[in-house]
Design an enzyme around this catalytic site. Structure first.
Site, PDB file in Angstrom:
ATOM      1  N   TYR A  30      20.971  53.044  89.676  1.00 44.73           N
ATOM      2  CA  TYR A  30      21.199  51.552  90.636  1.00 44.73           C
ATOM      3  C   TYR A  30      21.629  51.917  92.180  1.00 44.73           C
ATOM      4  CZ  TYR A  30      26.123  51.727  91.493  1.00 44.73           C
ATOM      5  OH  TYR A  30      27.794  52.160  91.685  1.00 44.73           O
ATOM      6  N   HIS A 100      21.277  58.507  70.457  1.00 45.27           N
ATOM      7  CA  HIS A 100      22.039  58.968  72.079  1.00 45.27           C
ATOM      8  C   HIS A 100      20.361  59.494  73.204  1.00 45.27           C
ATOM      9  CE1 HIS A 100      26.464  58.810  71.552  1.00 45.27           C
ATOM     10  NE2 HIS A 100      25.550  57.798  71.113  1.00 45.27           N
ATOM     11  N   LYS A 144      24.508  58.184  91.301  1.00 47.49           N
ATOM     12  CA  LYS A 144      24.778  56.654  91.079  1.00 47.49           C
ATOM     13  C   LYS A 144      24.245  56.163  89.561  1.00 47.49           C
ATOM     14  CE  LYS A 144      24.672  53.123  94.544  1.00 47.49           C
ATOM     15  NZ  LYS A 144      26.752  52.974  94.832  1.00 47.49           N
ATOM     16  N   GLU A 176      36.963  60.648  96.681  1.00 45.48           N
ATOM     17  CA  GLU A 176      36.555  59.577  97.087  1.00 45.48           C
ATOM     18  C   GLU A 176      37.617  58.406  97.239  1.00 45.48           C
ATOM     19  OE1 GLU A 176      31.811  59.241  95.863  1.00 45.48           O
ATOM     20  OE2 GLU A 176      32.941  59.339  94.049  1.00 45.48           O
ATOM     21  N   LEU A 200      29.769  60.610  94.928  1.00 48.22           N
ATOM     22  CA  LEU A 200      28.468  60.211  95.644  1.00 48.22           C
ATOM     23  C   LEU A 200      28.656  60.342  96.895  1.00 48.22           C
ATOM     24  CD1 LEU A 200      26.299  58.310  94.656  1.00 48.22           C
ATOM     25  CD2 LEU A 200      27.557  56.492  95.722  1.00 48.22           C
TER      26      LEU A 200
HETATM   27  N1  PLP Z   1      31.122  56.383  96.450  1.00 46.76           N
HETATM   28  C1  PLP Z   1      31.151  55.283  95.312  1.00 46.76           C
HETATM   29  C2  PLP Z   1      31.598  56.440  93.940  1.00 46.76           C
HETATM   30  C3  PLP Z   1      30.322  54.197  95.582  1.00 46.76           C
HETATM   31  O1  PLP Z   1      30.401  53.956  94.451  1.00 46.76           O
HETATM   32  C4  PLP Z   1      30.421  53.994  96.842  1.00 46.76           C
HETATM   33  C5  PLP Z   1      28.540  52.803  97.157  1.00 46.76           C
HETATM   34  O2  PLP Z   1      29.105  52.467  95.948  1.00 46.76           O
HETATM   35  C6  PLP Z   1      30.506  55.598  97.899  1.00 46.76           C
HETATM   36  C7  PLP Z   1      30.654  56.132  97.592  1.00 46.76           C
HETATM   37  C8  PLP Z   1      29.397  54.750  99.241  1.00 46.76           C
HETATM   38  O3  PLP Z   1      27.815  54.687  99.214  1.00 46.76           O
HETATM   39  P1  PLP Z   1      27.016  53.980  99.946  1.00 46.76           P
HETATM   40  O4  PLP Z   1      27.551  54.261 101.921  1.00 46.76           O
HETATM   41  O5  PLP Z   1      25.878  54.973 100.048  1.00 46.76           O
HETATM   42  O6  PLP Z   1      27.761  52.556 100.236  1.00 46.76           O
END
Ligand code: PLP
Length: 277
Positions: A30, A100, A144, A176, A200
């Site tokens: 997503y 799976h 994602k 993060e 991410l």
């Molecule tokens: N890290 C994670 C685990 C996230 O779910 C998100 C955003 O949903 C981010 C970082 C930040 O990403 P972005 O700046 O692209 O929204």
């Protein structure tokens, strides 16, 4: 109105098949994309990350970049709200039986848009609280993925502790937030975890780095520890919906005696300029 598999339909009429692998396994990816004053912010960067996520899990991208642009703008035409948050998800599609492994299926594409009300600068200036927890997610956090059970557990934990976010650490290093990237400022240097399979790669993260460079803050994409975070001058979270949020308390420890540092405001202001450029 929402978009589902080639059609714009009222949300209450939008259904997917029970054998959809998104429903059965969370087998999908997503994106969340902000829209400011009717303009989609950093769309190409989001579409590029979407393509990377799809490629990593072997789902074919159903649309070209041009088709994505067209569909998203068509969906926005149904709404008069100027600031919105686009949610788009692609699951692998519906199979005939639950297993799976997979064969090539027709992906299910769902897109919706909701009003986005970013916090104002005075609201952000009050500062927010977070707690830390071990990062027990999988090793491919760069994808994602719609499989978000760990993130759901963290979000509920945050809710129960009435804090904004759970900040995660793996092997003594901050990775993060459960739904955000994390930054600290120490002695005029901005630190954030380097891009890797443990985070991410946030689109806002890149924009924070761009803003920090403009503000002549020196930058180190280097991992740091929870102890470093607790003794930092500033702690920020970033995400497309939170933008850049200052954190003044982690696990009950005040950051910089609960006083916002000087850099957040400068970087925040530049980010606002980028949004409206
Ligand atoms: N890290 C994670 C685990 C996230 O779910 C998100 C955003 O949903 C981010 C970082 C930040 O990403 P972005 O700046 O692209 O929204």
């Amino acid at each position: 109105m929402v978009y589902l598999n080639g059609e714009f339909v009222p949300k209450h009429n939008a259904y997917v098949h029970v054998m959809d692998r998104g429903f059965l396994f969370g087998d999908g990816v997503y994106e969340v994309i902000p829209v400011y004053s009717g303009k989609i912010f950093r769309l190409d960067e989001h579409l590029k990350r979407l393509q990377n996520s799809l490629h990593s899990v072997q789902i074919n991208n159903p649309y070209s970049t041009q088709q994505w642009h067209q569909i998203l703008h068509q969906l926005l035409d149904y709404s008069s709200t100027s600031n919105q948050s686009l949610y788009l998800q692609i699951s692998r599609g519906a199979d005939v039986c639950r297993k799976h492994s997979f064969d090539t299926l027709t992906p299910t594409v769902f897109i919706e848009s909701n009003p986005l009300t970013p916090k104002t600068k005075p609201e952000l200036e009050t500062g927010y609280r977070a707690i830390s927890q071990a990062d027990f997610r999988w090793q491919r956090c760069d994808i994602k993925s719609t499989s978000l059970l760990a993130n759901i557990m963290y979000a509920q934990h945050a809710k129960q502790h009435q804090v904004e976010e759970v900040i995660l650490h793996r092997d003594q290093q901050i990775t993060e937030g459960a739904t955000s990237n994390v930054f600290i400022v120490k002695d005029d240097t901005l630190f954030t975890h380097p891009t890797s399979e443990h985070i991410l790669s946030g689109i806002t993260r890149d924009l924070v780095l761009e803003s920090a460079r403009y503000c002549q803050l020196s930058i180190q994409e280097t991992a740091f520890s929870l102890a470093d975070l607790l003794s930092a001058d500033e702690v920020w979270l970033s995400s497309s919906t939170r933008e850049i949020m200052p954190i003044i308390d982690v696990d009950g420890h005040s950051i910089n005696h609960g006083i916002l540092g000087k850099y957040w405001s400068q970087v925040y202001d530049y980010y606002q300029d980028l949004k409206h450029a």
